[in-house]
Design an enzyme around this catalytic site. Sequence first.
Site, PDB file in Angstrom:
ATOM      1  N   GLU A 581       0.852  -1.191   0.000  1.00 31.18           N
ATOM      2  CA  GLU A 581       0.000   0.000   0.000  1.00 31.18           C
ATOM      3  C   GLU A 581       0.886   1.239   0.000  1.00 31.18           C
ATOM      4  O   GLU A 581       1.839   1.324   0.769  1.00 31.18           O
ATOM      5  CB  GLU A 581      -0.919   0.000   1.222  1.00 31.18           C
ATOM      6  CG  GLU A 581      -1.790   1.251   1.356  1.00 31.18           C
ATOM      7  CD  GLU A 581      -2.669   1.205   2.599  1.00 31.18           C
ATOM      8  OE1 GLU A 581      -3.093   0.093   2.982  1.00 31.18           O
ATOM      9  OE2 GLU A 581      -2.910   2.276   3.202  1.00 31.18           O
ATOM     10  N   GLU A 586      -2.275  11.477   3.596  1.00 34.59           N
ATOM     11  CA  GLU A 586      -3.353  11.309   4.570  1.00 34.59           C
ATOM     12  C   GLU A 586      -3.358  12.533   5.479  1.00 34.59           C
ATOM     13  O   GLU A 586      -2.314  13.141   5.726  1.00 34.59           O
ATOM     14  CB  GLU A 586      -3.159  10.036   5.397  1.00 34.59           C
ATOM     15  CG  GLU A 586      -3.338   8.758   4.602  1.00 34.59           C
ATOM     16  CD  GLU A 586      -3.187   7.510   5.461  1.00 34.59           C
ATOM     17  OE1 GLU A 586      -4.211   6.867   5.754  1.00 34.59           O
ATOM     18  OE2 GLU A 586      -2.037   7.202   5.839  1.00 34.59           O
TER      19      GLU A 586
END
Length: 694
Positions: A581, A586
């Site tokens: 990933e 974020e």
Amino acid sequence: MKKLMYITICMFTALIGCDENDIDIPVSVLPSNLIVNAQNMGGGTVNFTATADNANYYHFDFGDGTSALGTSGEASKTYEMIGDNSYTVTVTAGSTEGNKISESVDVSVSIAFSDPETVSLLTNDSSKTWFLAVSQQGHLGLGPAREGIDGDWWYPKWYVASAFEKCGSEDSDCLCDDEITFAQDANGNLTFELDNKGQTYFNVGHRAVVGGSEESDFCYDFDTSGTKSVVLSPVEGNVPDEETTGIQMTIADGGFMGYYVGSSVYEILAIEDDFLYVRTYDTENADLAWYHKFTAEAAIDGGDENLETIYTNLVWSDEFDVDGAPDPLNWTYDLGAGGWGNGEAQTYTNDSENVKVEDGVLKITAIAGEGEAAVHYFDEMTLIDAGGTEQILEDFESAAPTFTGFGGSETTVVANPDASGENTSANVAQSTKALGAETWAGSFFDLSAPIDLMTYTTISLKTWSPSVGANIILKLENQANSDENVEVSVNTATANAWETLSFDFSAAPAGTYDRVVLFFDFGVSPAGGITSGRIKSENLFEFTYGRVEIRAKLPSGGGTWPALWALGANFDEVGWPASGEIDIMEHVGNNNNVVSSALHYPGNSAGNAVVGTTPVATATSEFHNYTVEWTPDSIKFVVDDEVVHNSFVNNGTTPFNSDFFLIMNVAMGGTLGGSIDPAFTQDTMEVDYVRVYQ
């Protein structure tokens, strides 16, 4: 007499016919004067010469279970066992009449271990310099040294250093400067040099070596100059075969690989052209195993480096210039609730209120709706023996235990909201299962001593639940080994009132049960509440390597968790984190204007991911470019064309060498989003464009 001689010869022929060589042996008489000579030729080969009077054959027993037979008295044997070994060789000289004599000699054979492939990887067939992989999570790690200490023992279970963790302090940054060079000398021997730039990072347990006085690990002046020899050997250690190469390095003259723990012996767990992972033992504490990761390229911490991209050809993009739903040729949706593995509260939809293109930007909006978290209370956990004698385990009236929630559940001690009926105590524990939490969400607390289930076979618990039939599970675990556990399930019979539930542990196996885990309304996730959007390019656009640039403005509401990221396209086949990933960006509304990026892969996932953060003062009020430059050799995260952190050294052991697809979403709450503002109504992430270059 002639007949007897014939029989004797035939019997002898039959006797030797099962040996490796069939030979013609002439008639003779009694052998004598047997002399045996052995000449060690090196490399495990020994040449033997035997002579005797009146001998027609010679049988050589080489002392390792093998033998040879011949008439010349000469034999050559190559032994194969690695190391220094001694063998007793017995030579028998015989005649066709069945007469024989024997002599034994002892030979010593030394065979050096050889592993050309490992030597080649370490030295690049000449010389190679290695650097501590400071950009990778776990470049320094610690775990139990062997079985029987704390469950699993073959990985850094107790501690993994985060990316660049040791590089920002004068107390430890010398570790980040180390350069280790492996080379082959003129005779092909393996050598080692450590250039520590004058200082070595010492484990506090070994400070006496340099007369240190610091109370923690510290960089001390230390001379590591000089070339040292290295010997490779097979290791019969306690690391499972699938977790190691089975080869260890022994560095002469006290040589060590950067971090000083007294050891000069390192087991090679993994090695590639540009990656080396080793394990060693602390000489002051035999229970400790230390782990080091190295790369063949020095890592860059970022912060003042402008991106010099190697990818300039635009291969895919979405400019979001057509109002309505996102382009179905580029995007599809993830739908539903269930926490998404992180205890998140939102339900993803394809409704235009949550996902739409408008005024030249993509808008993903989280919207608060109806629904509420599930709240349960519990109190007076009591141990009961077979005779009915009771002992309070926990009543929450004094110092509260430390609760750890998981799956979207949290537990705190509060005033009793219904001090009536079966429970009039002042304080109770409140378990809150958030909207969208995992069906298995719960919490646990640890005990100072194990529960004696041999004496106390029943545990009672006072509970207050909002519904009848809620499934309550009481699970007991071993803190050091969660595989050692036992659980009992009971359903509630009363709603909105206190009742006492009994959990029968009489059939529990013997164990060390010093952790209490509680699940309320197991199997159910509170529905309703917040909706949001998550779109992805899976099966529409998937790619390996490139530069991804996303221009976005982020939401600021408490509990919002927007993300721009990529997931391995083989996720359905291998699962996570094996798929890999790449979190390009974020952000959490509870810590506005600080963005992070992360890499998740086996051994470095979830809380152990390779993570970096950077402040972006106007992230929630202005558009910024969030970029990842992903190559076969590195992964760099960039904000507004400046490398901000984690110049990860990619190599063949990671999953970042296969197709990935893009994902954009706004989550709510969960493990990173945190508490949701009770006044939250809605908030939006806006995306101007997504562009991929190769």
